[in-house]
Enzyme design. Structure first.
Site, PDB file in Angstrom:
ATOM      1  N   ARG A   1      49.067 -28.139 -21.011  1.00  0.00           N
ATOM      2  CA  ARG A   1      49.316 -29.203 -21.997  1.00  0.00           C
ATOM      3  C   ARG A   1      50.549 -30.019 -21.666  1.00  0.00           C
ATOM      4  O   ARG A   1      50.693 -31.139 -22.140  1.00  0.00           O
ATOM      5  CB  ARG A   1      49.490 -28.589 -23.402  1.00  0.00           C
ATOM      6  CG  ARG A   1      48.240 -27.986 -24.002  1.00  0.00           C
ATOM      7  CD  ARG A   1      48.590 -27.095 -25.174  1.00  0.00           C
ATOM      8  NE  ARG A   1      49.513 -26.034 -24.757  1.00  0.00           N
ATOM      9  CZ  ARG A   1      50.086 -25.157 -25.574  1.00  0.00           C
ATOM     10  NH1 ARG A   1      49.849 -25.236 -26.870  1.00  0.00           N
ATOM     11  NH2 ARG A   1      50.906 -24.231 -25.102  1.00  0.00           N
TER      12      ARG A   1
ATOM     13  N   TYR B   1      46.891  -9.921 -30.777  1.00  0.00           N
ATOM     14  CA  TYR B   1      47.007 -10.180 -29.331  1.00  0.00           C
ATOM     15  C   TYR B   1      46.201  -9.141 -28.556  1.00  0.00           C
ATOM     16  O   TYR B   1      45.427  -9.497 -27.653  1.00  0.00           O
ATOM     17  CB  TYR B   1      48.480 -10.159 -28.894  1.00  0.00           C
ATOM     18  CG  TYR B   1      48.632 -10.399 -27.398  1.00  0.00           C
ATOM     19  CD1 TYR B   1      48.327 -11.643 -26.846  1.00  0.00           C
ATOM     20  CD2 TYR B   1      49.045  -9.382 -26.536  1.00  0.00           C
ATOM     21  CE1 TYR B   1      48.435 -11.862 -25.474  1.00  0.00           C
ATOM     22  CE2 TYR B   1      49.158  -9.597 -25.173  1.00  0.00           C
ATOM     23  CZ  TYR B   1      48.851 -10.840 -24.645  1.00  0.00           C
ATOM     24  OH  TYR B   1      48.947 -11.062 -23.283  1.00  0.00           O
TER      25      TYR B   1
ATOM     26  N   THR C   1      58.068 -13.800 -17.630  1.00  0.00           N
ATOM     27  CA  THR C   1      57.684 -15.220 -17.540  1.00  0.00           C
ATOM     28  C   THR C   1      58.180 -15.878 -18.835  1.00  0.00           C
ATOM     29  O   THR C   1      59.062 -15.322 -19.495  1.00  0.00           O
ATOM     30  CB  THR C   1      56.143 -15.342 -17.454  1.00  0.00           C
ATOM     31  OG1 THR C   1      55.608 -14.766 -18.665  1.00  0.00           O
ATOM     32  CG2 THR C   1      55.580 -14.605 -16.254  1.00  0.00           C
TER      33      THR C   1
ATOM     34  N   ASN D   1      43.625 -18.290 -17.109  1.00  0.00           N
ATOM     35  CA  ASN D   1      44.946 -17.677 -17.273  1.00  0.00           C
ATOM     36  C   ASN D   1      45.659 -18.144 -18.548  1.00  0.00           C
ATOM     37  O   ASN D   1      46.451 -17.388 -19.127  1.00  0.00           O
ATOM     38  CB  ASN D   1      45.791 -18.030 -16.031  1.00  0.00           C
ATOM     39  CG  ASN D   1      47.271 -17.828 -16.251  1.00  0.00           C
ATOM     40  OD1 ASN D   1      47.756 -16.705 -16.272  1.00  0.00           O
ATOM     41  ND2 ASN D   1      48.015 -18.917 -16.429  1.00  0.00           N
TER      42      ASN D   1
HETATM   43  P1  NDP Z   1      53.706 -18.306 -19.767  1.00  0.00           P
HETATM   44  O1  NDP Z   1      54.059 -18.576 -21.176  1.00  0.00           O
HETATM   45  O2  NDP Z   1      54.773 -18.339 -18.732  1.00  0.00           O
HETATM   46  O3  NDP Z   1      52.524 -19.296 -19.315  1.00  0.00           O
HETATM   47  C1  NDP Z   1      51.423 -19.529 -20.167  1.00  0.00           C
HETATM   48  C2  NDP Z   1      50.613 -20.714 -19.662  1.00  0.00           C
HETATM   49  O4  NDP Z   1      49.492 -20.911 -20.538  1.00  0.00           O
HETATM   50  C3  NDP Z   1      51.399 -22.009 -19.657  1.00  0.00           C
HETATM   51  O5  NDP Z   1      51.146 -22.701 -18.466  1.00  0.00           O
HETATM   52  C4  NDP Z   1      50.854 -22.787 -20.845  1.00  0.00           C
HETATM   53  O6  NDP Z   1      50.858 -24.173 -20.543  1.00  0.00           O
HETATM   54  C5  NDP Z   1      49.403 -22.287 -20.863  1.00  0.00           C
HETATM   55  N1  NDP Z   1      48.811 -22.458 -22.188  1.00  0.00           N
HETATM   56  C6  NDP Z   1      49.139 -21.832 -23.348  1.00  0.00           C
HETATM   57  N2  NDP Z   1      48.401 -22.311 -24.354  1.00  0.00           N
HETATM   58  C7  NDP Z   1      47.587 -23.258 -23.835  1.00  0.00           C
HETATM   59  C8  NDP Z   1      46.602 -24.131 -24.378  1.00  0.00           C
HETATM   60  N3  NDP Z   1      46.285 -24.101 -25.683  1.00  0.00           N
HETATM   61  N4  NDP Z   1      45.955 -24.981 -23.551  1.00  0.00           N
HETATM   62  C9  NDP Z   1      46.269 -25.013 -22.246  1.00  0.00           C
HETATM   63  N5  NDP Z   1      47.180 -24.228 -21.663  1.00  0.00           N
HETATM   64  C10 NDP Z   1      47.839 -23.360 -22.455  1.00  0.00           C
HETATM   65  O7  NDP Z   1      53.003 -16.879 -19.796  1.00  0.00           O
HETATM   66  P2  NDP Z   1      52.352 -15.951 -18.633  1.00  0.00           P
HETATM   67  O8  NDP Z   1      52.294 -16.648 -17.341  1.00  0.00           O
HETATM   68  O9  NDP Z   1      53.014 -14.639 -18.721  1.00  0.00           O
HETATM   69  O10 NDP Z   1      50.905 -15.780 -19.253  1.00  0.00           O
HETATM   70  C11 NDP Z   1      49.714 -16.111 -18.577  1.00  0.00           C
HETATM   71  C12 NDP Z   1      48.615 -15.196 -19.072  1.00  0.00           C
HETATM   72  O11 NDP Z   1      48.964 -13.845 -18.767  1.00  0.00           O
HETATM   73  C13 NDP Z   1      48.386 -15.224 -20.585  1.00  0.00           C
HETATM   74  O12 NDP Z   1      46.993 -15.169 -20.816  1.00  0.00           O
HETATM   75  C14 NDP Z   1      49.074 -13.944 -21.076  1.00  0.00           C
HETATM   76  O13 NDP Z   1      48.503 -13.468 -22.259  1.00  0.00           O
HETATM   77  C15 NDP Z   1      48.806 -13.014 -19.906  1.00  0.00           C
HETATM   78  N6  NDP Z   1      49.682 -11.859 -19.750  1.00  0.00           N
HETATM   79  C16 NDP Z   1      51.039 -11.979 -19.688  1.00  0.00           C
HETATM   80  C17 NDP Z   1      51.838 -10.859 -19.483  1.00  0.00           C
HETATM   81  C18 NDP Z   1      53.332 -10.925 -19.466  1.00  0.00           C
HETATM   82  O14 NDP Z   1      53.969  -9.881 -19.738  1.00  0.00           O
HETATM   83  N7  NDP Z   1      53.940 -12.041 -19.130  1.00  0.00           N
HETATM   84  C19 NDP Z   1      51.231  -9.542 -19.249  1.00  0.00           C
HETATM   85  C20 NDP Z   1      49.798  -9.541 -19.319  1.00  0.00           C
HETATM   86  C21 NDP Z   1      49.053 -10.658 -19.532  1.00  0.00           C
HETATM   87  P3  NDP Z   1      51.230 -25.350 -21.567  1.00  0.00           P
HETATM   88  O15 NDP Z   1      52.199 -24.797 -22.560  1.00  0.00           O
HETATM   89  O16 NDP Z   1      51.775 -26.428 -20.695  1.00  0.00           O
HETATM   90  O17 NDP Z   1      49.921 -25.722 -22.173  1.00  0.00           O
HETATM   91  C1  8X3 Z   2      51.496  -8.907 -22.193  1.00  0.00           C
HETATM   92  C2  8X3 Z   2      51.950  -7.508 -22.004  1.00  0.00           C
HETATM   93  O1  8X3 Z   2      52.447  -5.321 -23.198  1.00  0.00           O
HETATM   94  O2  8X3 Z   2      53.550  -7.344 -24.038  1.00  0.00           O
HETATM   95  O3  8X3 Z   2      50.122  -9.003 -22.218  1.00  0.00           O
HETATM   96  O4  8X3 Z   2      51.217  -6.970 -24.442  1.00  0.00           O
HETATM   97  S1  8X3 Z   2      52.292  -6.768 -23.500  1.00  0.00           S
END
Ligand code: NDP
Ligand code: 8X3
Length: 253
Positions: A34, A153, A188, A87
């Site tokens: 976004r 979540y 992240t 993602n």
């Molecule tokens: P970040 O917050 O660093 O990145 C999230 C990304 O998702 C951003 O690029 C954001 O872009 C995009 N995003 C969020 N909402 C929307 C939307 N409505 N439309 C389009 N894009 C969207 O988090 P992570 O990289 O850590 O997360 C990536 C994935 O990994 C997620 O699905 C998260 O649940 C999962 N995850 C994360 C973990 C962690 O500990 N970090 C562990 C396990 C899974 P923008 O805001 O520009 O739209």
């Molecule tokens: C993100 C990892 O353990 O915070 O998916 O849910 S946790």
């Protein structure tokens, strides 16, 4: 023509690191998110550093009309998507279900589940036409277990794993691989977003141990996407060495 990967949520974290990883290997990349300025800056950087083609699509995965119009706008050469990384996602808040905020719940369900479905629904037919493709969905440790305060979540990430298993069954006849990557705690913007940009709260999640880095997840995704045609890595469940479960993290301070 080089391979093409489409990554949702490429403006930060795993998505951005994955874009860089594939760009370095010479893939052409469709980056989405976004935040337009971030997409523009990443596009510029990837093009100039790696000499590849990059297409930025700025839209919200929760908005079906925006998803459809972004995918329908693809020129023919960009329709040949080899790998889709679903993602984009987030946790919004952390607290007991009896105190949950409806807006947070809707945002998580609409992004993590419905956004992933919309993207899959729009792109799978393009893959079916070519009788090839690979969809990699980002789930989580939270898709394997539930933890206090993680109710909705965790529900969305369990759904991602279940939807992925169902999609694998539906798409197998079309030679399309479906895989899942399930990370534990990774540093992240995830916790900043979860705690509504409260930096102290977010930092405290990662204090006293070495969390995963975005590049660790990008490496896992790259490994999955570059296996021979007959190999599908169904799931990579990747944790920090110091993490055994959501709540058991060996902290040294
Ligand atoms: P970040 O917050 O660093 O990145 C999230 C990304 O998702 C951003 O690029 C954001 O872009 C995009 N995003 C969020 N909402 C929307 C939307 N409505 N439309 C389009 N894009 C969207 O988090 P992570 O990289 O850590 O997360 C990536 C994935 O990994 C997620 O699905 C998260 O649940 C999962 N995850 C994360 C973990 C962690 O500990 N970090 C562990 C396990 C899974 P923008 O805001 O520009 O739209
Ligand atoms: C993100 C990892 O353990 O915070 O998916 O849910 S946790």
């Amino acid at each position: 023509m080089a391979n093409i990967i489409l990554i949702t949520g490429a403006t930060a974290g795993f998505g951005k690191a994955t874009a860089i990883k594939f760009a370095a290997a010479g893939w052409n990349i469709i980056i989405t998110g976004r935040r337009k300025e971030r997409l523009e800056s990443l596009e510029k950087n990837l093009k100039s550093t790696y000499n590849i083609d990059v297409l930025s699509l700025c839209f919200d995965v929760r908005n079906l009309e925006e998803v459809k119009s972004a995918i329908n706008s693809l020129e023919e050469k960009w329709q040949a998507i080899d790998v889709l990384i679903n993602n984009a996602g987030l946790a919004a808040g952390k607290g007991p279900i009896q105190e949950g905020l409806y807006d947070d719940w809707e945002q998580m369900i609409d992004t993590n589940v419905k956004g992933l479905l919309y993207m899959t629904r729009e792109i799978a037919p393009l893959m079916i036409k070519r009788n090839q493709g690979h969809i990699i969905n980002v789930a989580s440790l939270a898709g394997w277990e539930a933890y206090g305060g993680g109710n909705v979540y965790c529900g969305t990430k369990h759904a991602v794993r279940a939807i992925s298993r169902g999609a694998r069954i539906d798409l197998v006849q079309h030679n399309i691989k479906v895989s899942v990557v399930s990370p534990g705690a990774a540093d992240t913007e995830f916790s900043l977003v979860r705690f509504k940009w409260d930096k102290d709260k977010a930092d405290s999640v990662y204090e006293g141990f070495q969390p995963l880095q975005a590049e660790d997840i990008a490496n896992s995704i790259y490994f999955m996407a570059t296996q021979p045609a007959h190999v599908n890595i169904e799931e990579i469940f990747i944790l920090p060495t110091a993490q055994a479960t959501s709540n058991v993290i060996h902290k040294t301070k």
